[in-house]
Write an enzyme that holds these catalytic residues in place. Structure first.
Site, PDB file in Angstrom:
ATOM      1  N   ASP A  32       0.687  -1.027   0.026  1.00  0.00           N
ATOM      2  CA  ASP A  32      -0.127  -0.047   0.074  1.00  0.00           C
ATOM      3  C   ASP A  32       0.912   1.259  -0.131  1.00  0.00           C
ATOM      4  O   ASP A  32       1.954   1.150   0.621  1.00  0.00           O
ATOM      5  CB  ASP A  32      -0.803   0.089   1.137  1.00  0.00           C
ATOM      6  CG  ASP A  32      -1.937   1.072   1.293  1.00  0.00           C
ATOM      7  OD1 ASP A  32      -3.104   0.585   1.061  1.00  0.00           O
ATOM      8  OD2 ASP A  32      -1.872   2.041   1.159  1.00  0.00           O
ATOM      9  N   ALA A  77     -10.048   4.771  -5.179  1.00  0.00           N
ATOM     10  CA  ALA A  77     -11.026   5.572  -4.366  1.00  0.00           C
ATOM     11  C   ALA A  77     -12.120   5.069  -3.975  1.00  0.00           C
ATOM     12  O   ALA A  77     -12.727   4.270  -5.051  1.00  0.00           O
ATOM     13  CB  ALA A  77     -10.776   7.030  -4.876  1.00  0.00           C
ATOM     14  N   SER A 138     -13.561  -9.433  -9.774  1.00  0.00           N
ATOM     15  CA  SER A 138     -14.325 -10.396  -8.905  1.00  0.00           C
ATOM     16  C   SER A 138     -15.818 -10.531  -9.304  1.00  0.00           C
ATOM     17  O   SER A 138     -16.552 -11.234  -8.994  1.00  0.00           O
ATOM     18  CB  SER A 138     -14.320  -9.562  -7.700  1.00  0.00           C
ATOM     19  OG  SER A 138     -14.569  -8.136  -7.461  1.00  0.00           O
ATOM     20  N   ASP A 143     -22.306 -11.012  -5.659  1.00  0.00           N
ATOM     21  CA  ASP A 143     -23.767 -10.856  -5.953  1.00  0.00           C
ATOM     22  C   ASP A 143     -24.604 -12.116  -6.056  1.00  0.00           C
ATOM     23  O   ASP A 143     -25.604 -12.444  -5.527  1.00  0.00           O
ATOM     24  CB  ASP A 143     -24.036  -9.904  -7.214  1.00  0.00           C
ATOM     25  CG  ASP A 143     -23.422  -8.748  -7.482  1.00  0.00           C
ATOM     26  OD1 ASP A 143     -23.696  -7.565  -6.852  1.00  0.00           O
ATOM     27  OD2 ASP A 143     -21.793  -8.818  -7.485  1.00  0.00           O
ATOM     28  N   SER A 144     -23.763 -13.235  -6.614  1.00  0.00           N
ATOM     29  CA  SER A 144     -24.486 -14.398  -6.747  1.00  0.00           C
ATOM     30  C   SER A 144     -24.314 -15.076  -5.487  1.00  0.00           C
ATOM     31  O   SER A 144     -25.290 -15.850  -4.999  1.00  0.00           O
ATOM     32  CB  SER A 144     -23.566 -15.389  -7.639  1.00  0.00           C
ATOM     33  OG  SER A 144     -23.538 -14.914  -9.033  1.00  0.00           O
ATOM     34  N   ARG A 148     -27.877 -16.591  -3.820  1.00  0.00           N
ATOM     35  CA  ARG A 148     -27.851 -17.921  -3.104  1.00  0.00           C
ATOM     36  C   ARG A 148     -28.540 -17.902  -1.747  1.00  0.00           C
ATOM     37  O   ARG A 148     -29.420 -18.683  -1.355  1.00  0.00           O
ATOM     38  CB  ARG A 148     -26.770 -18.624  -3.337  1.00  0.00           C
ATOM     39  CG  ARG A 148     -26.418 -18.909  -4.705  1.00  0.00           C
ATOM     40  CD  ARG A 148     -25.189 -19.493  -5.065  1.00  0.00           C
ATOM     41  NE  ARG A 148     -24.930 -19.516  -6.378  1.00  0.00           N
ATOM     42  CZ  ARG A 148     -23.719 -19.678  -6.981  1.00  0.00           C
ATOM     43  NH1 ARG A 148     -22.808 -20.141  -6.251  1.00  0.00           N
ATOM     44  NH2 ARG A 148     -23.527 -19.819  -8.336  1.00  0.00           N
ATOM     45  N   HIS A 170     -21.602  -5.898 -12.377  1.00  0.00           N
ATOM     46  CA  HIS A 170     -21.593  -5.905 -11.077  1.00  0.00           C
ATOM     47  C   HIS A 170     -22.089  -4.247 -10.659  1.00  0.00           C
ATOM     48  O   HIS A 170     -21.313  -3.503 -10.641  1.00  0.00           O
ATOM     49  CB  HIS A 170     -20.053  -6.005 -10.164  1.00  0.00           C
ATOM     50  CG  HIS A 170     -20.006  -5.706  -9.075  1.00  0.00           C
ATOM     51  ND1 HIS A 170     -20.735  -6.105  -7.999  1.00  0.00           N
ATOM     52  CD2 HIS A 170     -19.354  -4.816  -8.057  1.00  0.00           C
ATOM     53  CE1 HIS A 170     -20.617  -6.101  -6.794  1.00  0.00           C
ATOM     54  NE2 HIS A 170     -19.523  -5.076  -6.902  1.00  0.00           N
TER      55      HIS A 170
END
Length: 304
Positions: A32, A77, A138, A143-144, A148, A170
């Site tokens: 970082d 950001a 990703s 979300d999937s 589920r 997404h």
């Protein structure tokens, strides 16, 4: 097996913690621009290793990413109140233009796993900035999982027995593929009928809304989401490191749609190994094409 995490905010540090708890890798380096933050997160996470899987955890500069099999990119950001998605995209695109070349020089053989938002568009950009290097986003893996979870909750079963995909962006235009959703190996409607559970448009709309608005609801209560995405990133990373051939709705360049978006894809050692195209209803296909159109519009505005 070595993994690098670039960006040690909530998402990056939680993903790193998940990797250690799951024993996903033997070496983990945190990078970082805020070196003090990276050092503190690495030290804190390292203290979990003796009571979990003994992963070696440290912090360093980009050169420490050498020999990593996977580099997770969470740097970027956050969207501020009143800031448009295009504003956020332009800001994070500038960060990626500086960051990705440094990563590829240090780890030219790594699979790059993008999770910074807007993830689909930044996956496209990272692919351009790292030609020939595997790049995946990703996407809608989280979300999937939310889809589920809510299906299983309504069905009254363990979440591992509910199956369904969220496709496309997404974001707001994502598509819940109800036509292929299943519970305990049965089409979801058949399962609900067999269990005498209500199953109608109202129930589906509630699950759709819960999936689509989950992040906003969580952010309202605690200002950020990170546990779910941290676990999802660990799952994707393991699929690569262990060549799992897992079917995950990751984001990747999709020529037929002209942009990176999420479809079920086989994920293994080299990143995306193949893309699957589930049979959709006409309405679902139309919504997926509309979702791709939304992403292409932003891509054109940014000049990608």
């Amino acid at each position: 097996m070595k993994v690098g995490v670039v960006g040690t905010g909530f998402v990056g540090s939680t993903a790193a913690f998940a990797l250690v708890l799951r024993g996903s890798c033997s070496e983990l380096v945190l990078v970082d621009r805020d070196e003090d933050r990276a050092q503190a997160e690495a030290e804190d996470i390292a203290h979990a290793a003796p009571v979990s899987h003994g992963t070696r955890v440290w912090h360093g500069g980009h050169s420490e990413l050498a020999d990593a099999q996977v580099v997770i990119l969470t740097a970027g950001a956050n969207q501020k109140p009143g800031e448009s998605r295009l504003d956020l995209l332009e800001k994070n695109a500038d960060i990626f233009r500086e960051l990705v070349p440094q990563i590829t020089r240090a780890a030219p053989d790594a699979v790059l796993l993008v999770t910074s938002n807007p993830v689909d568009l930044l996956t496209d950009l990272a692919t351009q900035l790292a030609p020939g290097q595997p790049v995946i986003g990703s996407g809608t893996v989280l979300d999937s999982a939310r889809f589920r979870h809510l299906m299983a909750q309504h069905a009254g079963v363990d979440g591992t027995h509910a199956h369904g995909y969220v496709l496309g962006e997404h974001g707001d235009s994502e598509v819940l593929a109800w036509s292929s959703a299943m519970v305990a190996g049965m089409p979801v409607a058949d399962f609900m009928q067999a269990q005498n559970l209500p199953w109608n448009e109202q129930v589906r709309a509630k699950i759709d809304e819960g999936t689509r608005n989950a992040a906003a609801s969580i952010i309202e209560g605690k200002r950020a989401t990170y546990y779910g995405i941290g676990a999802a990133l660990a799952r994707i990373t393991e699929a690569v490191l262990r060549d799992r051939r897992a079917v995950l709705t990751v984001s990747a360049p999709t020529p037929e749609y002209g942009v990176s978006l999420s479809l079920p894809r086989v994920v293994g050692r080299q990143g995306v190994l193949s893309t699957l195209h589930p049979k959709l209803t006409g309405d679902e296909q139309q919504k997926l094409e509309q979702s791709a159109g939304v992403l292409r519009g932003f891509k054109q505005q940014l000049g990608l």
